[in-house]
Design a protein around this motif. Structure first.
Motif, short mmCIF file in Angstrom:
data_model
loop_
_atom_site.label_atom_id
_atom_site.label_comp_id
_atom_site.label_asym_id
_atom_site.label_seq_id
_atom_site.Cartn_x
_atom_site.Cartn_y
_atom_site.Cartn_z
N GLY A 2 -28.39 98.92 -0.15
CA GLY A 2 -28.58 100.36 -0.10
C GLY A 2 -30.07 100.66 -0.01
O GLY A 2 -30.88 100.05 -0.71
N VAL A 7 -27.75 101.99 4.95
CA VAL A 7 -27.33 100.68 4.47
C VAL A 7 -27.71 99.61 5.49
O VAL A 7 -27.48 99.77 6.69
N VAL A 35 -28.83 105.65 -0.36
CA VAL A 35 -27.69 104.93 -0.92
C VAL A 35 -28.17 104.11 -2.11
O VAL A 35 -29.10 103.31 -1.99
N ILE A 38 -23.11 100.41 -3.76
CA ILE A 38 -22.13 100.07 -2.73
C ILE A 38 -21.00 99.28 -3.39
O ILE A 38 -21.26 98.31 -4.11
N TRP A 46 -15.84 100.65 2.41
CA TRP A 46 -17.02 100.63 1.55
C TRP A 46 -17.26 102.02 0.99
O TRP A 46 -17.16 103.02 1.71
N TRP A 47 -17.60 102.08 -0.27
CA TRP A 47 -17.93 103.33 -0.95
C TRP A 47 -19.43 103.31 -1.25
O TRP A 47 -19.94 102.34 -1.79
N PHE A 48 -20.12 104.38 -0.84
CA PHE A 48 -21.55 104.50 -1.04
C PHE A 48 -21.84 105.65 -1.99
O PHE A 48 -21.46 106.79 -1.73
N THR A 50 -24.68 108.09 -3.39
CA THR A 50 -25.97 108.55 -2.89
C THR A 50 -26.73 109.37 -3.93
O THR A 50 -26.14 109.84 -4.90
#
Length: 85
Positions: A2, A7, A35, A38, A46-48, A50
């Protein structure tokens, strides 16, 4: 990894890297989400997390993003726009 600009996905076995621009809806083309976390889910998405735009779910197969922002007054949304863990 991140970063402050999205990414960076590293593939050390191939000695390569690719960039994923992470931009929240309604932001300028040059404004990327910072980001900070992750996580991969069992479905390969994928989950980011922020700093300023909440949570984004990314499907690497399609390149699509779904955003889960803070929405004031909505108890089903994130309670804050910063997601660090």
């Amino acid at each position: 990894l991140g970063t402050n600009h999205g990414v960076l996905v590293l593939a050390p076995d191939r000695r390569s890297a690719r960039w994923i621009a992470v931009r929240a809806p309604g932001t300028a083309d040059d404004e990327s989400a910072m980001v900070r976390v992750i996580v991969a889910d069992p479905d390969g998405r994928w989950w980011f997390g922020t700093m300023a735009h909440g949570l984004a779910r990314h499907d690497p197969g399609t390149g699509d993003f779904e955003w889960f922002p803070e929405r004031a007054g909505d108890p089903a949304s994130l309670w804050h726009h910063t997601v660090l863990a």
